[in-house]
Enzyme design. Structure first.
Site, PDB file in Angstrom:
ATOM      1  N   GLY A  13      43.987  40.127  45.893  1.00  0.00           N
ATOM      2  CA  GLY A  13      43.222  38.834  45.896  1.00  0.00           C
ATOM      3  C   GLY A  13      41.715  38.714  46.494  1.00  0.00           C
ATOM      4  O   GLY A  13      41.207  37.854  46.873  1.00  0.00           O
ATOM      5  N   SER A  14      41.164  40.161  46.429  1.00  0.00           N
ATOM      6  CA  SER A  14      39.858  40.119  46.816  1.00  0.00           C
ATOM      7  C   SER A  14      38.735  39.407  46.059  1.00  0.00           C
ATOM      8  O   SER A  14      37.893  38.670  46.587  1.00  0.00           O
ATOM      9  CB  SER A  14      39.419  41.565  47.428  1.00  0.00           C
ATOM     10  OG  SER A  14      39.203  42.052  46.226  1.00  0.00           O
ATOM     11  N   ARG A  96      49.390  40.225  34.033  1.00  0.00           N
ATOM     12  CA  ARG A  96      50.054  40.227  33.169  1.00  0.00           C
ATOM     13  C   ARG A  96      49.257  39.786  31.643  1.00  0.00           C
ATOM     14  O   ARG A  96      48.086  39.511  31.788  1.00  0.00           O
ATOM     15  CB  ARG A  96      50.875  38.662  33.116  1.00  0.00           C
ATOM     16  CG  ARG A  96      51.737  38.659  34.487  1.00  0.00           C
ATOM     17  CD  ARG A  96      52.742  37.172  34.316  1.00  0.00           C
ATOM     18  NE  ARG A  96      53.219  36.892  33.317  1.00  0.00           N
ATOM     19  CZ  ARG A  96      54.354  37.297  32.812  1.00  0.00           C
ATOM     20  NH1 ARG A  96      55.162  37.958  33.555  1.00  0.00           N
ATOM     21  NH2 ARG A  96      54.895  36.740  31.583  1.00  0.00           N
ATOM     22  N   HIS A 114      37.358  42.643  34.932  1.00  0.00           N
ATOM     23  CA  HIS A 114      37.667  44.174  34.628  1.00  0.00           C
ATOM     24  C   HIS A 114      36.867  45.138  35.011  1.00  0.00           C
ATOM     25  O   HIS A 114      35.638  44.996  34.945  1.00  0.00           O
ATOM     26  CB  HIS A 114      37.965  43.871  33.074  1.00  0.00           C
ATOM     27  CG  HIS A 114      38.565  45.202  32.603  1.00  0.00           C
ATOM     28  ND1 HIS A 114      39.719  45.578  32.591  1.00  0.00           N
ATOM     29  CD2 HIS A 114      37.983  46.441  31.962  1.00  0.00           C
ATOM     30  CE1 HIS A 114      40.254  46.814  31.988  1.00  0.00           C
ATOM     31  NE2 HIS A 114      38.857  47.437  31.661  1.00  0.00           N
ATOM     32  N   ASP A 150      41.117  42.326  26.770  1.00  0.00           N
ATOM     33  CA  ASP A 150      39.852  42.884  27.628  1.00  0.00           C
ATOM     34  C   ASP A 150      38.814  42.817  26.495  1.00  0.00           C
ATOM     35  O   ASP A 150      37.882  43.590  26.042  1.00  0.00           O
ATOM     36  CB  ASP A 150      40.049  44.198  27.982  1.00  0.00           C
ATOM     37  CG  ASP A 150      40.857  44.373  29.234  1.00  0.00           C
ATOM     38  OD1 ASP A 150      40.864  43.272  29.965  1.00  0.00           O
ATOM     39  OD2 ASP A 150      41.719  45.181  29.347  1.00  0.00           O
TER      40      ASP A 150
END
Ligand code: GRF
Length: 195
Positions: A13-14, A96, A114, A150
């Site tokens: 979670g950064s 997911r 991404h 993506d």
């Protein structure tokens, strides 16, 4: 008025944290109204709870045990988001693949980050893909989410050099730094495109 943003995570979670910190500014266009995790033990959940942000878990392991398919799982996600009156979704290490039905409901109101310069190195392990390809430059991309993985309109990108002797770890860390700088600006930009 600030838009109510939900952040979907599965782990550390950064990036979520970078968004939470940016959203503290009075003139930032988002309020982080929900952090939702697919895993109950995601590290990012403790941070969110610690700073008083509402959290939710849609446990994918439990869902699998309950025999829920992808559509049924995504219906639970959608329910959690709508119950929290979320207007815009940020995927931030959410591990997911989302169903086409869920993506259709949020298309134009959901972005992802991404760790590559898309369209290069889609899918898993993009940092390793970049090293294997021998490219001198990689980076990160924030893009609107469409059914194809993506893909989708790019909101922002940042480049980082690939240095001699880089490992997956060293390159990933350099890209992650760039992600933390890029995501808050990209979210601001994406929200400016939402009616
Ligand atoms: C980031 O590299 C992000 O680009 C990718 O997964 C990683 C998540 O890291 N999708 P974190 O959970 O935000 O620290």
């Amino acid at each position: 008025m600030k838009k109510r943003v939900g952040i979907l995570i599965s782990g550390r979670g950064s990036n979520m944290r970078a968004l939470v910190e940016a959203a503290r500014a009075a003139d930032y266009p988002a309020e982080i109204a929900l952090v939702l995790s697919s895993k109950p033990d995601a590290e990012g959940l403790s941070f969110a709870r610690g700073v008083g942000i509402a959290t939710a878990v849609v446990d994918q392991a439990q869902a699998r045990r309950d025999g829920l398919d992808r559509e049924a799982y995504d219906a639970l996600l959608h329910k959690a988001l709508t119950e929290a009156r979320i207007e815009f979704v940020c995927l931030a290490g959410f591990m997911r693949i989302l169903s086409d039905g869920f993506v259709a409901k949020w298309q134009g109101r959901m972005v992802n980050i991404h760790p590559s310069l898309l369209p290069a190195f889609r899918g898993l392990h993009p940092q390793k893909q970049a090293l294997d390809a021998g490219v001198p430059v990689s980076g990160c991309t924030v893009h609107f989410v469409v059914p194809e993985l993506d893909a989708g309109p790019v909101v922002a990108q940042a480049e980082v050099p690939v240095l001699p002797g880089d490992t997956v770890e060293s390159l990933s860390a350099r890209i992650l730094d760039a992600e933390h700088r890029t995501y808050p600006d990209a979210l601001r930009k994406a929200l400016a495109q939402v009616p």
